[in-house]
Design a protein around this motif. Structure first.
Motif, PDB file in Angstrom:
ATOM      1  N   LEU A  51      16.993   2.610  -1.240  1.00  0.00           N
ATOM      2  CA  LEU A  51      15.786   1.754  -1.184  1.00  0.00           C
ATOM      3  C   LEU A  51      15.239   1.716   0.227  1.00  0.00           C
ATOM      4  O   LEU A  51      13.990   1.945   0.332  1.00  0.00           O
ATOM      5  CB  LEU A  51      16.153   0.363  -1.643  1.00  0.00           C
ATOM      6  CG  LEU A  51      16.505  -0.063  -2.986  1.00  0.00           C
ATOM      7  CD1 LEU A  51      17.265  -1.193  -3.320  1.00  0.00           C
ATOM      8  CD2 LEU A  51      15.273   0.040  -3.664  1.00  0.00           C
ATOM      9  N   GLY A  55      11.572   3.123   0.462  1.00  0.00           N
ATOM     10  CA  GLY A  55      10.836   2.055   0.722  1.00  0.00           C
ATOM     11  C   GLY A  55       9.896   2.631   2.133  1.00  0.00           C
ATOM     12  O   GLY A  55       8.800   2.113   2.293  1.00  0.00           O
ATOM     13  N   THR A  59       5.848   2.539   2.229  1.00  0.00           N
ATOM     14  CA  THR A  59       5.302   1.687   3.373  1.00  0.00           C
ATOM     15  C   THR A  59       4.121   2.267   4.357  1.00  0.00           C
ATOM     16  O   THR A  59       3.289   1.749   4.660  1.00  0.00           O
ATOM     17  CB  THR A  59       6.459   1.132   4.320  1.00  0.00           C
ATOM     18  OG1 THR A  59       7.438   0.277   3.430  1.00  0.00           O
ATOM     19  CG2 THR A  59       5.744  -0.241   5.164  1.00  0.00           C
ATOM     20  N   THR A  90      -1.558   2.118  -4.478  1.00  0.00           N
ATOM     21  CA  THR A  90      -0.464   2.394  -5.366  1.00  0.00           C
ATOM     22  C   THR A  90      -0.652   3.504  -6.518  1.00  0.00           C
ATOM     23  O   THR A  90       0.180   4.538  -6.701  1.00  0.00           O
ATOM     24  CB  THR A  90       0.138   1.175  -6.208  1.00  0.00           C
ATOM     25  OG1 THR A  90       0.241   0.101  -5.501  1.00  0.00           O
ATOM     26  CG2 THR A  90       1.337   1.391  -6.937  1.00  0.00           C
ATOM     27  N   ARG A 104       7.982   6.480  -5.582  1.00  0.00           N
ATOM     28  CA  ARG A 104       7.753   5.203  -6.116  1.00  0.00           C
ATOM     29  C   ARG A 104       8.878   5.196  -7.319  1.00  0.00           C
ATOM     30  O   ARG A 104       9.447   3.991  -7.117  1.00  0.00           O
ATOM     31  CB  ARG A 104       6.336   5.191  -6.391  1.00  0.00           C
ATOM     32  CG  ARG A 104       5.453   4.269  -5.921  1.00  0.00           C
ATOM     33  CD  ARG A 104       4.342   3.964  -6.641  1.00  0.00           C
ATOM     34  NE  ARG A 104       4.528   3.031  -7.568  1.00  0.00           N
ATOM     35  CZ  ARG A 104       4.152   2.801  -8.930  1.00  0.00           C
ATOM     36  NH1 ARG A 104       3.611   3.941  -9.360  1.00  0.00           N
ATOM     37  NH2 ARG A 104       4.741   1.954  -9.527  1.00  0.00           N
ATOM     38  N   HIS A 107      12.328   4.534  -5.940  1.00  0.00           N
ATOM     39  CA  HIS A 107      12.358   3.181  -5.326  1.00  0.00           C
ATOM     40  C   HIS A 107      12.865   2.338  -6.462  1.00  0.00           C
ATOM     41  O   HIS A 107      13.600   1.467  -6.203  1.00  0.00           O
ATOM     42  CB  HIS A 107      11.197   3.023  -4.560  1.00  0.00           C
ATOM     43  CG  HIS A 107      11.394   1.804  -3.675  1.00  0.00           C
ATOM     44  ND1 HIS A 107      12.120   1.898  -2.514  1.00  0.00           N
ATOM     45  CD2 HIS A 107      10.849   0.560  -3.713  1.00  0.00           C
ATOM     46  CE1 HIS A 107      11.894   0.485  -2.098  1.00  0.00           C
ATOM     47  NE2 HIS A 107      11.053  -0.238  -2.898  1.00  0.00           N
ATOM     48  N   HIS A 108      12.038   2.521  -7.419  1.00  0.00           N
ATOM     49  CA  HIS A 108      12.131   1.400  -8.587  1.00  0.00           C
ATOM     50  C   HIS A 108      13.431   1.644  -9.210  1.00  0.00           C
ATOM     51  O   HIS A 108      14.220   0.411  -9.475  1.00  0.00           O
ATOM     52  CB  HIS A 108      10.760   1.634  -9.547  1.00  0.00           C
ATOM     53  CG  HIS A 108      10.902   0.163 -10.235  1.00  0.00           C
ATOM     54  ND1 HIS A 108       9.531  -0.231 -10.469  1.00  0.00           N
ATOM     55  CD2 HIS A 108      11.469  -0.528 -11.041  1.00  0.00           C
ATOM     56  CE1 HIS A 108       9.530  -1.364 -11.062  1.00  0.00           C
ATOM     57  NE2 HIS A 108      10.821  -1.462 -11.577  1.00  0.00           N
ATOM     58  N   ALA A 111      16.146   0.135  -7.242  1.00  0.00           N
ATOM     59  CA  ALA A 111      16.113  -1.183  -7.226  1.00  0.00           C
ATOM     60  C   ALA A 111      16.988  -1.729  -8.585  1.00  0.00           C
ATOM     61  O   ALA A 111      17.871  -2.637  -8.484  1.00  0.00           O
ATOM     62  CB  ALA A 111      14.667  -1.935  -7.342  1.00  0.00           C
ATOM     63  N   ASN A 152      13.879  -9.743  -3.727  1.00  0.00           N
ATOM     64  CA  ASN A 152      13.172  -8.648  -3.282  1.00  0.00           C
ATOM     65  C   ASN A 152      12.574  -7.805  -4.490  1.00  0.00           C
ATOM     66  O   ASN A 152      11.688  -7.348  -4.276  1.00  0.00           O
ATOM     67  CB  ASN A 152      14.091  -7.875  -2.328  1.00  0.00           C
ATOM     68  CG  ASN A 152      13.280  -7.729  -1.026  1.00  0.00           C
ATOM     69  OD1 ASN A 152      12.434  -8.257  -0.470  1.00  0.00           O
ATOM     70  ND2 ASN A 152      13.853  -6.307  -0.735  1.00  0.00           N
ATOM     71  N   GLY A 156       8.805  -6.846  -4.740  1.00  0.00           N
ATOM     72  CA  GLY A 156       8.320  -5.467  -4.756  1.00  0.00           C
ATOM     73  C   GLY A 156       7.646  -5.024  -6.022  1.00  0.00           C
ATOM     74  O   GLY A 156       6.567  -4.449  -5.942  1.00  0.00           O
ATOM     75  N   PRO A 160       2.305  -4.250  -6.220  1.00  0.00           N
ATOM     76  CA  PRO A 160       1.012  -3.343  -6.445  1.00  0.00           C
ATOM     77  C   PRO A 160      -0.020  -4.262  -6.908  1.00  0.00           C
ATOM     78  O   PRO A 160      -1.112  -3.316  -7.220  1.00  0.00           O
ATOM     79  CB  PRO A 160       1.963  -2.324  -7.344  1.00  0.00           C
ATOM     80  CG  PRO A 160       3.206  -2.446  -7.083  1.00  0.00           C
ATOM     81  CD  PRO A 160       3.423  -3.984  -6.827  1.00  0.00           C
ATOM     82  N   HIS A 208       8.963  -8.488   1.434  1.00  0.00           N
ATOM     83  CA  HIS A 208       9.707  -7.281   0.791  1.00  0.00           C
ATOM     84  C   HIS A 208      10.318  -6.274   1.523  1.00  0.00           C
ATOM     85  O   HIS A 208      11.162  -5.929   1.424  1.00  0.00           O
ATOM     86  CB  HIS A 208       8.703  -6.757  -0.179  1.00  0.00           C
ATOM     87  CG  HIS A 208       9.459  -5.896  -0.894  1.00  0.00           C
ATOM     88  ND1 HIS A 208      10.160  -6.057  -2.331  1.00  0.00           N
ATOM     89  CD2 HIS A 208       9.242  -4.247  -0.980  1.00  0.00           C
ATOM     90  CE1 HIS A 208      10.549  -4.976  -2.410  1.00  0.00           C
ATOM     91  NE2 HIS A 208       9.932  -3.802  -1.835  1.00  0.00           N
ATOM     92  N   VAL A 209       9.333  -5.847   2.727  1.00  0.00           N
ATOM     93  CA  VAL A 209       9.633  -4.654   3.618  1.00  0.00           C
ATOM     94  C   VAL A 209      10.286  -5.053   4.879  1.00  0.00           C
ATOM     95  O   VAL A 209      10.960  -4.413   5.626  1.00  0.00           O
ATOM     96  CB  VAL A 209       8.617  -3.926   3.697  1.00  0.00           C
ATOM     97  CG1 VAL A 209       7.718  -3.352   2.692  1.00  0.00           C
ATOM     98  CG2 VAL A 209       7.477  -4.408   4.733  1.00  0.00           C
ATOM     99  N   LEU A 216      19.282  -9.005   4.314  1.00  0.00           N
ATOM    100  CA  LEU A 216      20.334  -8.122   3.498  1.00  0.00           C
ATOM    101  C   LEU A 216      21.067  -7.464   4.234  1.00  0.00           C
ATOM    102  O   LEU A 216      22.382  -7.239   4.066  1.00  0.00           O
ATOM    103  CB  LEU A 216      19.569  -7.428   2.439  1.00  0.00           C
ATOM    104  CG  LEU A 216      19.276  -8.206   1.216  1.00  0.00           C
ATOM    105  CD1 LEU A 216      18.479  -7.147   0.190  1.00  0.00           C
ATOM    106  CD2 LEU A 216      20.531  -8.506   0.300  1.00  0.00           C
ATOM    107  N   ASN A 279       7.375   1.699 -14.563  1.00  0.00           N
ATOM    108  CA  ASN A 279       6.328   0.927 -13.827  1.00  0.00           C
ATOM    109  C   ASN A 279       4.863   1.908 -13.649  1.00  0.00           C
ATOM    110  O   ASN A 279       4.514   2.060 -12.524  1.00  0.00           O
ATOM    111  CB  ASN A 279       6.612   0.246 -12.712  1.00  0.00           C
ATOM    112  CG  ASN A 279       5.812  -0.923 -12.437  1.00  0.00           C
ATOM    113  OD1 ASN A 279       5.182  -1.221 -13.130  1.00  0.00           O
ATOM    114  ND2 ASN A 279       5.854  -1.379 -11.090  1.00  0.00           N
TER     115      ASN A 279
END
Ligand code: HEM
Ligand code: FES
Lengths: 575, 288
Positions: A51, A55, A59, A90, A104, A107-108, A111, A152, A156, A160, A208-209, A216, A279
């Motif tokens: 992530l 991420g 970014t 996005t 993208r 990353h999703h 998650a 988070n 995230g 978008p 989020h970033v 965490l 997504n």
């Protein structure tokens, strides 16, 4: 040759400055229990790394702003459309930035995997009682990390600024607003005004970033630090006591194994990210407060909350003439109870079982019927809630009215948990009573891994040499005992010998006294016998370990070890 | 027995497999670079990268399983109760003569100072809601709808009663406030003879206007079921009966969709005669 020389040079020069050798020796020899369920936490850890990596890439291209922009780019249906900068960037990430869509989607997926691994890890800890003293602290940290991961994931998913996530955000806004007395101010402060505001995306982005990932990362470090200090718990088995850890060595076995797992996590997330669409915000369209998508499903880890909102009946009431809106009970109270229950569990369990002792040996799930039954009942409820979040999809698939699906799920939410819990409770009691292993026995894999220990005489994949006859010593032992000897190099070693297994101590000791102290710590009540060095053992695994170790050094695992060693060094110096 | 100088017969194939897997990984990495350089293609990028990592993963797995020992080791785990002397000495060091904890008075004042600072540090949190914005309760209770404000479509064109279609709903906004979150409303044509409860905002030639925002959690109630004259919220399936004052008849919502009082202006366009009959959207503590 060269690598070996370099490695030794490096170790020597670090040692000159930090005196790390004693610590490195200890850490490399640390023993980790062998059980598949111990990998779940590692999967969560590695998903977090994925992530962060993906991420950071996102970014660099994502524009956290709702300012009006015109999207121009390769995605024709939106070319020239006016949208927010966040949404446009996005879409640009998905179509105009090379490898952007891969990042993208990976990353999703990472998650989803991250939260999934955390939840399974939590269930493992729960059902085996690993949260008991002395590990309550790590349970509390773990529950906090779960909450942060959920939050988070939600931020995230929302940044978008697309139609689907905007709907979810509006629901969360309304749920927060429903809190008596403070809800209105709370949500206006958080969002900077009435929904939707221009502050929401930039604020969620920072959280989020930066904020949540930083917290965490710190919590993960503490979690692992505590783990190293307390060592792993282990399932009961031959030769395992409350005062030892039985398994494989950290170096090289576990180092290679865990790096393999890391690479598997990377392989799976990138395979999913490349091949499985997730997504597709360009299909949902940009956020518009006057539109909604249907059907609308959130990511699975917040779906239980959505399911609760769907199932809970329309209950609104007034206190002193003030309104308590209907999302309050299923949204705030239910969510709050869930996390309060998770936080309090170790203390409730301790009180229920009147058990304040420190535990190194885990409970097989069935050994504790009440805990198992309660856990299964709660899981059943959450399963119904997850299904409820998809009630419209279920209705479409089954071609029945959605309100009928809802009615059935309402009945199930009330009727399913108790019978499920009671069944689990009774099955566990039955299994415990007859001592058998069978239905519902979640530790069958443990038996297998216990069986594997039999191969100790031929660690390099050789044929098992048979139960109780470790190589080199033919005569069987009738009572469990500890054997102690001086090897050819003058170092002291020991091993445990039981009826079915033989376990070698993870380290060599300069003096007999030290070796004996370690053995007596691990097996306090057993007699210690001084014996002649067993032939072939344990020099052989040492040689194998050394060879494999040299090779693994090329993979660079040393760096990770150095970090652990450094931590230990500091700790030891402090003592 | 496997020793330094006599590699096991089974070890050879294992290390050959691992080496081959690492080789596959090299191919995957090269493939990824090639796909990227050739213009990029998401599926191939993912596949090649996955192959590269899977090669490493598989190679390391074989290495761990076949070339390294599994199990068979034991490490002692010293109990966590310290020796009584250690405990006593630690306690003495903590609370010894020079220890700050002995200075009761000083500590109280320090705690007071820190508490005051902590309290003061909360004040800037108020900046999260800029001071030039409307306070929550007022903002939630009111919308830009007011007497004389025209109903317009999403594209800004005004609406005559005859423009409201039979069989579907028309989303309308107050002129000049298209993007506000609390304003969306919908106009629908119904047969006045079927009303069981008169619409809260009144009707003009059978046209009724209600807030579009679900009174449960604020989603737009986007689905119109023509035959029964009901609207359904896609979020949690609350259903509102437009013939009965837009009362909720199923799902988690428990308040009716607020109505918008309307009339027709001199040019024949629909205009509001005031704000919604109740605050639109999700409920809140001070909703009257
Ligand atoms: C705790 C771990 C994290 C979780 C659970 C998480 C989850 C998510 C999710 C679900 C999305 C939506 C992606 C989509 O559009 O499909 C997202 C987007 C995003 N994340 Fe994360 N994330 C995490 C950590 C990070 C970190 C550490 C960074 C950066 C350093 C980051 C940067 C971003 C960015 C820039 C976006 C928006 C771009 C886009 O959607 O295309 N995330 N995140
Ligand atoms: S928001 Fe409409 S039912 Fe929940």
């Amino acid at each position: 040759m060269i690598t070996r020389w370099l490695l030794r040079r490096l170790a020597r020069s670090v040692d000159d400055r930090l005196r790390t050798a004693p610590v490195v020796r200890r850490v490399l020899a640390a023993v980790f229990p062998d059980h598949w369920s111990f990998m779940l936490g590692e999967i969560a850890l590695y998903s977090f790394v994925v992530l962060v990596l993906t991420g950071v890439f996102l970014t660099l291209f994502f524009a956290p702003s709702t300012a009006d922009t015109v999207y121009t780019g390769a995605y024709a249906p939106l070319d020239g459309a006016r949208t927010s900068a966040a949404y446009a960037s996005t879409v640009r990430l998905s179509f105009d930035i090379r490898a952007g869509l891969l990042m993208r989607q990976s990353h999703h997926w990472a998650a989803l995997l991250f939260v999934g691994a955390i939840v399974l890890h939590l269930l493992r800890i729960f059902f085996t009682g690993a949260f008991r003293r002395p590990r309550e602290m790590n349970w509390l940290i773990g529950v906090t990390m779960l909450a942060l991961a959920l939050f988070n994931g939600f931020t995230g998913y929302s940044i978008p600024d697309d139609l689907l996530s905007g709907t979810g955000l509006r629901i969360l806004y309304s749920v927060t607003q429903s809190i008596p007395l403070v809800g209105e101010w709370l949500v206006f402060l958080a969002a900077g005004g009435e929904f939707p505001t221009d502050e929401m995306v930039p604020r969620m982005f920072v959280s989020h970033v930066l904020l949540v990932p930083a917290v965490l990362a710190a919590l993960i470090a503490i979690h692992l630090g505590i783990l190293i200090r307390q060592k792993h718990s282990q399932f009961p088995g031959p030769g395992r006591t409350e005062n030892n850890v039985v398994g494989s060595l950290f170096w090289p076995s576990y180092t290679v194994r865990t790096l393999a797992l890391f690479a598997w996590v990377l392989a799976v997330t990138f395979a999913l990210g490349g091949l499985a669409q997730i997504n597709p915000v360009w299909i949902y369209g940009p956020f518009d407060p006057a539109q909604a998508t249907s059907p609308a499903q959130p990511d699975w880890y917040v779906a239980w909350g959505d399911g609760a909102l769907r199932l809970f009946p329309a209950v609104e009431f007034r206190i002193f003439g003030q309104l308590v809106p209907s999302p309050f009970l299923p949204g705030v109270v239910f969510g709050g109870l869930t996390f309060a229950g998770l936080y309090l569990w170790p203390f409730l369990d301790r009180r229920h079982g009147r058990d304040r002792l420190a535990h190194q040996l885990l409970d097989p799930p069935r050994a504790h019927p009440a805990r198992l039954g309660f856990g299964v009942a709660v899981l059943a409820l959450f399963a119904v809630l997850l299904a409820a979040a998809a009630d419209d999809v279920i209705a479409t698939i089954l071609r029945v009215p959605v309100l009928d699906v809802l009615a059935i799920l309402r009945v199930l939410a009330l009727a399913l948990p108790v019978p499920a819990g009671v069944t689990a409770y009774l099955v566990a009691r039955a299994l415990r009573a007859n001592g058998g292993r069978g239905v519902g026995d979640l530790t069958r894999a443990d038996v297998r891994s216990a069986g594997r220990l039999v191969c100790v005489g031929s660690p390099v994949g050789g044929a098992p040499t048979g139960i109780g006859t470790p190589e080199g010593t033919a005569e069987p032992v009738d009572a469990d005992r500890v054997e102690l000897w001086r090897d050819r190099t003058g170092l002291w070693r020991w091993r445990y010998r039981g009826a079915s297994v033989s376990l070698t101590a993870n380290r060599a000791y300069p003096s007999r006294a030290e070796a004996e102290r370690a053995a007596r710590t691990a097996y306090g009540d057993l007699s210690v016998w001084e014996v002649a060095p067993p032939g072939g053992r344990p020099g052989a695994p040492a040689a194998v370990a050394a060879r494999a170790g040299r090779a693994a050094g090329r993979v660079g695992g040393y760096l990770a070890l150095a970090a652990v060693a450094f931590w230990r060094a500091r700790r030891d110096r402090r003592r | 027995m496997t020793g330094r100088d006599a590699p096991d017969r089974r070890e050879r194939p294992a290390s050959a497999i691992a080496a081959a897997a690492f080789g596959v990984s090299v191919l995957g990495a090269a493939g990824f670079a090639a796909v990227y350089a050739a213009g990029g293609q998401t599926q191939l990028e993912g596949l090649t990268l996955a192959v590269a990592f899977a090669g490493i993963a598989f190679g390391l797995s074989v290495w761990a399983r076949r070339l390294l020992p599994t199990g068979g080791y034991v490490e002692e785990h010293e109990p966590f109760d310290s020796r009584p002397t250690d405990l006593r000495l630690a306690a003495e060091a903590l609370t010894g003569p020079e220890s700050p904890v002995r200075r009761r008075g000083l500590l109280t004042m320090l705690a007071l100072a820190l508490g005051a600072l902590g309290g003061a540090a909360l004040f800037p949190l108020r900046s999260l809601l800029p001071f030039d914005r409307v306070r929550p309760v007022h903002a939630l209770r009111t919308t830009p709808w007011a007497a004389g404000v025209r109903l317009v479509r999403a594209d800004g064109t005004p609406v005559r009663p005859a423009d409201v279609p039979d069989g579907s709903v028309l989303t309308v906004f107050p002129e000049g406030h298209r993007d506000r979150g609390d304003v969306p409303a919908f106009a629908v044509r119904l047969d006045p003879a079927r009303f069981t409860v008169p619409p809260s905002g009144g009707e003009v030639a059978g046209v009724v206007v209600h807030s579009l925002l679900c009174t449960h959690a604020g989603c737009p109630v986007a689905l119109y079921l023509q035959g029964t004259a009901r609207v359904l919220c896609p979020c949690h399936q609350s259903t509102f009966d437009l013939l009965a004052g837009a009362r909720p008849i199923a799902g988690p919502a428990s308040r009716a969709l607020p109505g918008l009082p309307i009339t027709v202006d001199a040019d024949g366009y629909l205009v509001a005669t005031g704000d919604f009959t109740a605050p639109p959207g999700a409920g809140f503590w001070s909703l009257k």
